[in-house]
Design an enzyme around this catalytic site. Structure first.
Site, short mmCIF file in Angstrom:
data_model
loop_
_atom_site.label_atom_id
_atom_site.label_comp_id
_atom_site.label_asym_id
_atom_site.label_seq_id
_atom_site.Cartn_x
_atom_site.Cartn_y
_atom_site.Cartn_z
CG ASN A 1 -2.22 -0.93 0.88
OD1 ASN A 1 -3.12 -0.52 0.28
ND2 ASN A 1 -2.30 -2.16 1.56
CG LEU B 1 -4.30 0.79 19.90
CD1 LEU B 1 -5.64 0.27 19.02
CD2 LEU B 1 -5.00 0.46 21.13
CB ILE B 2 -2.08 4.79 16.41
CG1 ILE B 2 -2.19 4.22 15.33
CG2 ILE B 2 -1.68 6.47 16.67
CD1 ILE B 2 -0.52 4.20 14.61
CG ASN C 1 -6.06 0.92 9.06
OD1 ASN C 1 -5.12 0.67 8.67
ND2 ASN C 1 -7.15 0.01 9.94
CG HIS D 1 -10.03 -4.01 8.13
ND1 HIS D 1 -8.92 -4.54 9.07
CD2 HIS D 1 -11.03 -5.08 8.03
CE1 HIS D 1 -9.70 -5.97 9.45
NE2 HIS D 1 -10.58 -6.03 8.74
#
Ligand code: GRF
Length: 203
Positions: free
Chosen positions: A14, A89-90, A104, A106
């Protein structure tokens, strides 16, 4: 123009598709920073090869991670974050510093097949086990929970009866590479509005 920071943990397809969309002028942005939680991520080598400043937070405690991330993002003048296969996790401080400025991607149609532990092959395994006939990809805003923020863009793919995890993952990944740059371009054009936790796209 978006000053993009891309967060990665793995292969980086990506990241490459975003990079390509910028080169081909389909996306009005510059990748000013790449952040990874894994020193050895192939995505990191790609970024370094392209001369993009990289930060690895491998081995750092959560508090320290948030601080170094925020310092780095500020130093690089990043104004938007795209998570591209970032599996951690951010930190809440980072989410808070980029309100409605972090997305994000997914590999399924959220809100189904998302949440903690649902990443990589596990997503496609769950999709196949459920017997649904469509899957797809979702770009969504990020908040403090995994895979929960408002949905910006989705595109579906057909699930074939003889699909394997690999064949389905490949079909979904193709769609990811198309919709992620498209969704980011909506932000670059300032066409995204969030009202009551729902996304509205201006024409
Ligand atoms: C993609 O399937 C993306 O949807 C998910 O993680 C994967 C990352 O792949 N969040 P890549 O590193 O971009 O190739």
């Amino acid at each position: 123009m978006l000053q993009l920071a891309v967060f990665v943990s793995g292969r980086g397809s990506n990241l490459r598709s975003i990079h390509m969309a910028i080169k081909e002028r389909r996306l009005t942005a510059e990748i000013v920073a790449v952040v990874t939680n894994l020193d050895s991520a192939p995505a990191r080598s790609f970024a370094e090869g392209e001369g993009i400043p990289c930060l690895s937070v491998e081995g750092k405690f959560p508090d320290e991670q948030a601080r170094v991330m925020l310092d780095f993002l500020e130093a690089q003048s990043a104004d938007f974050i795209a998570l591209a296969g970032y599996v951690k996790l951010i930190p809440a401080e980072v989410v808070a510093a980029f309100p409605q400025r972090m997305v994000n991607i997914h590999p399924a149609l959220l809100p189904a097949f998302g949440g903690k532990g649902m990443y990589g092959r596990r997503v496609h395994e769950a999709v196949l086990a459920s017997g649904v006939q469509v899957s797809g990809a979702t770009v969504h805003l990020v908040d403090e929970e995994y895979d929960r923020g408002p949905i910006v863009m989705q595109r579906s793919v057909i699930v074939h009866s003889d699909d394997t995890v690999d064949s389905l993952a490949e079909r979904v990944l193709d769609v990811e590479h198309t919709i992620y740059p498209e969704a980011l371009q909506l932000f670059a054009e300032r066409r995204v509005e969030v009202i009551d936790n729902r996304i509205f796209i201006r024409n």
